[in-house]
Design a protein around this motif. Structure first.
Motif, PDB file in Angstrom:
ATOM      1  N   PRO A 207     -39.382 -14.546 -46.525  1.00  0.00           N
ATOM      2  CA  PRO A 207     -38.606 -14.937 -45.345  1.00  0.00           C
ATOM      3  C   PRO A 207     -37.265 -14.221 -45.288  1.00  0.00           C
ATOM      4  O   PRO A 207     -36.693 -13.852 -46.320  1.00  0.00           O
ATOM      5  CB  PRO A 207     -38.420 -16.447 -45.527  1.00  0.00           C
ATOM      6  N   ASP A 208     -36.776 -14.028 -44.066  1.00  0.00           N
ATOM      7  CA  ASP A 208     -35.460 -13.435 -43.848  1.00  0.00           C
ATOM      8  C   ASP A 208     -34.401 -14.536 -43.880  1.00  0.00           C
ATOM      9  O   ASP A 208     -34.466 -15.502 -43.125  1.00  0.00           O
ATOM     10  CB  ASP A 208     -35.424 -12.726 -42.492  1.00  0.00           C
ATOM     11  N   ARG A 209     -33.423 -14.361 -44.773  1.00  0.00           N
ATOM     12  CA  ARG A 209     -32.436 -15.427 -44.994  1.00  0.00           C
ATOM     13  C   ARG A 209     -31.687 -15.800 -43.716  1.00  0.00           C
ATOM     14  O   ARG A 209     -31.585 -16.976 -43.360  1.00  0.00           O
ATOM     15  CB  ARG A 209     -31.445 -14.990 -46.078  1.00  0.00           C
ATOM     16  N   LYS A 210     -31.180 -14.810 -43.000  1.00  0.00           N
ATOM     17  CA  LYS A 210     -30.396 -15.110 -41.802  1.00  0.00           C
ATOM     18  C   LYS A 210     -31.235 -15.803 -40.746  1.00  0.00           C
ATOM     19  O   LYS A 210     -30.785 -16.755 -40.086  1.00  0.00           O
ATOM     20  CB  LYS A 210     -29.782 -13.830 -41.241  1.00  0.00           C
ATOM     21  N   ALA A 211     -32.467 -15.332 -40.580  1.00  0.00           N
ATOM     22  CA  ALA A 211     -33.340 -15.929 -39.566  1.00  0.00           C
ATOM     23  C   ALA A 211     -33.685 -17.380 -39.912  1.00  0.00           C
ATOM     24  O   ALA A 211     -33.683 -18.262 -39.045  1.00  0.00           O
ATOM     25  CB  ALA A 211     -34.614 -15.095 -39.430  1.00  0.00           C
ATOM     26  N   VAL A 212     -33.975 -17.632 -41.190  1.00  0.00           N
ATOM     27  CA  VAL A 212     -34.323 -18.991 -41.612  1.00  0.00           C
ATOM     28  C   VAL A 212     -33.127 -19.924 -41.454  1.00  0.00           C
ATOM     29  O   VAL A 212     -33.254 -21.044 -40.946  1.00  0.00           O
ATOM     30  CB  VAL A 212     -34.818 -18.995 -43.068  1.00  0.00           C
ATOM     31  N   ARG A 213     -31.958 -19.482 -41.861  1.00  0.00           N
ATOM     32  CA  ARG A 213     -30.764 -20.330 -41.739  1.00  0.00           C
ATOM     33  C   ARG A 213     -30.465 -20.637 -40.282  1.00  0.00           C
ATOM     34  O   ARG A 213     -30.057 -21.765 -39.946  1.00  0.00           O
ATOM     35  CB  ARG A 213     -29.569 -19.667 -42.423  1.00  0.00           C
ATOM     36  N   ALA A 214     -30.689 -19.667 -39.418  1.00  0.00           N
ATOM     37  CA  ALA A 214     -30.459 -19.913 -37.990  1.00  0.00           C
ATOM     38  C   ALA A 214     -31.462 -20.939 -37.466  1.00  0.00           C
ATOM     39  O   ALA A 214     -31.094 -21.862 -36.718  1.00  0.00           O
ATOM     40  CB  ALA A 214     -30.582 -18.599 -37.221  1.00  0.00           C
ATOM     41  N   ARG A 215     -32.727 -20.813 -37.878  1.00  0.00           N
ATOM     42  CA  ARG A 215     -33.755 -21.754 -37.415  1.00  0.00           C
ATOM     43  C   ARG A 215     -33.496 -23.156 -37.937  1.00  0.00           C
ATOM     44  O   ARG A 215     -33.745 -24.148 -37.235  1.00  0.00           O
ATOM     45  CB  ARG A 215     -35.131 -21.261 -37.861  1.00  0.00           C
ATOM     46  N   LEU A 216     -32.995 -23.267 -39.155  1.00  0.00           N
ATOM     47  CA  LEU A 216     -32.704 -24.578 -39.744  1.00  0.00           C
ATOM     48  C   LEU A 216     -31.329 -25.100 -39.355  1.00  0.00           C
ATOM     49  O   LEU A 216     -30.929 -26.184 -39.781  1.00  0.00           O
ATOM     50  CB  LEU A 216     -32.812 -24.495 -41.267  1.00  0.00           C
ATOM     51  N   ALA A 217     -30.605 -24.335 -38.544  1.00  0.00           N
ATOM     52  CA  ALA A 217     -29.278 -24.718 -38.050  1.00  0.00           C
ATOM     53  C   ALA A 217     -28.270 -24.898 -39.174  1.00  0.00           C
ATOM     54  O   ALA A 217     -27.432 -25.804 -39.147  1.00  0.00           O
ATOM     55  CB  ALA A 217     -29.365 -25.999 -37.207  1.00  0.00           C
ATOM     56  N   TYR A 218     -28.332 -24.014 -40.189  1.00  0.00           N
ATOM     57  CA  TYR A 218     -27.338 -24.009 -41.245  1.00  0.00           C
ATOM     58  C   TYR A 218     -26.241 -23.020 -40.854  1.00  0.00           C
ATOM     59  O   TYR A 218     -26.500 -21.827 -40.670  1.00  0.00           O
ATOM     60  CB  TYR A 218     -27.940 -23.564 -42.580  1.00  0.00           C
ATOM     61  N   SER A 219     -25.038 -23.505 -40.747  1.00  0.00           N
ATOM     62  CA  SER A 219     -23.919 -22.655 -40.356  1.00  0.00           C
ATOM     63  C   SER A 219     -23.693 -21.557 -41.388  1.00  0.00           C
ATOM     64  O   SER A 219     -23.791 -21.796 -42.599  1.00  0.00           O
ATOM     65  CB  SER A 219     -22.653 -23.498 -40.214  1.00  0.00           C
ATOM     66  N   PRO A 220     -23.372 -20.338 -40.944  1.00  0.00           N
ATOM     67  CA  PRO A 220     -23.072 -19.250 -41.883  1.00  0.00           C
ATOM     68  C   PRO A 220     -21.907 -19.572 -42.808  1.00  0.00           C
ATOM     69  O   PRO A 220     -21.790 -19.007 -43.898  1.00  0.00           O
ATOM     70  CB  PRO A 220     -22.735 -18.067 -40.968  1.00  0.00           C
ATOM     71  N   ASN A 221     -21.031 -20.494 -42.367  1.00  0.00           N
ATOM     72  CA  ASN A 221     -19.843 -20.841 -43.159  1.00  0.00           C
ATOM     73  C   ASN A 221     -20.074 -22.008 -44.114  1.00  0.00           C
ATOM     74  O   ASN A 221     -19.155 -22.396 -44.837  1.00  0.00           O
ATOM     75  CB  ASN A 221     -18.686 -21.178 -42.226  1.00  0.00           C
TER      76      ASN A 221
END
Length: 406
Positions: A207-221
């Motif tokens: 999985p792509d980390r940025k894409a997964v975090r965006a889908r799971l609504a985890y803020s980059p910060n």
């Protein structure tokens, strides 16, 4: 000729050992091995998949031995024994074991023995550990079949179990060098012990980390700590929560979440502990998820605080998706995590040390990256699934060959 093998699994829940077994069955050479599975429970995982449905999908036949409820006489007998031997734990356990053997172990052994004889199997291959596979040993006592024990966790052995294993087993497969050492130190004949390390598919799409975090609504910060596994006492998630409580008190400015992936009997206690530690607003319980790699990729740090393991696949998976790992210094986990090289280790139950590790990885991005790079390289070099499958196939083949020439 194809080797006929009956695989016995007496487990009740879907864990890492189940996944390792399935990865083997998907890849084992069907031209050499004809495998039928025997389970006690058709257990499932969160998306309603069952063991039976998965085995059917890969063309492995399965039979189930229905488990009867404990009879009233056995329950009463065990309560009396607990009272009589209240001050002798060892004898109490031994006597209760005899009751269990009479009502549960021997009837199961008779059914397993019947299956082996009716199917003319060459081997019984057991997927748990000696203490939970006693009926398998009883089943083959008078049969000329090879007996192979796959030991997927650090075993708990006493003299009775050691004698039983040494008397009948042809090979014990340890999932790590640490498990192998425990077996030998407990008295299991070293010539019967073989190490085939757990492994994973290093060629799978990740999985792509940025894409997964965006889908799971985890803020980059937001810094994401995480754990994956059954919520049971052995996994020691309560130690993680206590360490996070200390971390929050020392670093109130930190922006973080702890994502707990999994389900189990300890969840209610963990919810209460999170309130006590004043971290409830930072904790996310996801329940069981069938896409653990996505969550591992989304974490900044994965934590495994268990009191015991075999060789945890989830640590290998975290390393493969380039997530920093913290683990307790126990058999199996410590074999994968070289401290300050492929991850960070803490002594089991040392809350202060675990909290310090959380803080270090939260603060030091360069350290995380160094650990990640080394860990991924180690996994790809040493823990490819092909090595695991080939190792098990060789032991199965050799054990059956030796048995046929006895």
């Amino acid at each position: 000729m194809r080797r006929k093998i009956l695989l016995l699994d007496t487990g009740r829940e879907w864990g890492g050992g189940t996944n390792s077994m399935l990865e083997l069955l998907k890849r084992i050479d069907r031209q050499r091995f004809d495998i039928t599975c025997c389970f006690y429970n058709n257990y499932s995982r969160g998306n309603s998949e069952t063991i039976e449905s998965i085995l059917n999908s890969i063309g492995i036949p399965v039979v189930f031995i229905a488990q009867r409820r404990q009879p009233k006489w056995a329950k009463i007998a065990k309560e009396l024994l607990r009272t009589l031997f209240i001050f002798n734990r060892s004898l109490k356990k031994q006597m209760i074991g005899r009751v269990d053997e009479k009502w549960r172990v021997l009837p199961n052994a008779q059914q397993i023995s019947s299956l082996l004889q009716a199917g003319q199997y060459d081997a019984l291959y057991m997927n748990n550990q000696p203490s939970t596979n006693v009926e398998g040993y009883r089943a083959v006592e008078d049969l000329q079949v090879a007996l192979i024990q796959h030991c997927r966790i650090e075993p708990q052995l006493n003299s009775v179990l050691v004698d039983m294993v040494n008397k009948r087993v042809d090979a014990v497969i340890a999932v790590s060098h640490g498990v192998n050492q425990t077996l030998r130190q407990s008295g299991i004949d070293a010539q019967r012990c073989f190490t085939v390390s757990n492994a994973i598919d290093i060629h799978q799409a990740l999985p792509d980390r940025k894409a997964v975090r965006a889908r799971l609504a985890y803020s980059p910060n937001t810094f994401i700590f995480g754990s994956i596994g059954s919520l049971i006492t052995r996994k020691a998630n309560h130690h993680i929560f206590q360490a996070l409580g200390q971390f929050k008190r020392i670093h109130p400015e930190a922006n973080w979440k702890m994502v707990v992936v999994g389900a189990g009997p300890e969840q209610e206690n963990l919810v209460l502990l999170a309130r006590k530690e004043n971290i409830a607003s930072n904790i996310v319980f996801t329940g069981f998820q069938n896409n653990p790699l996505d969550y591992l990729a989304a974490f900044d740090t994965f934590i495994l605080a268990s009191s015991s393991e075999g060789l945890p696949r989830v640590v290998l998976e975290a390393m493969l998706v380039k997530t920093a790992v913290i683990g307790s210094n126990v058999v199996g986990t410590a074999e994968l995590i070289s401290h300050n090289e492929t991850g960070l280790l803490f002594e089991y139950g040392d809350i202060k040390q675990l909290s310090a590790h959380l803080a270090v990885l939260w603060q030091d991005a360069s350290l995380r990256q160094r650990l990640i790079n080394t860990a991924e390289e180690r996994v790809r070099e040493c823990y490819a699934i092909e090595n695991y499958v080939a190792g098990v196939e060789t032991i199965l083949d050799n054990s059956i060959e030796r048995k046929t020439h006895v």
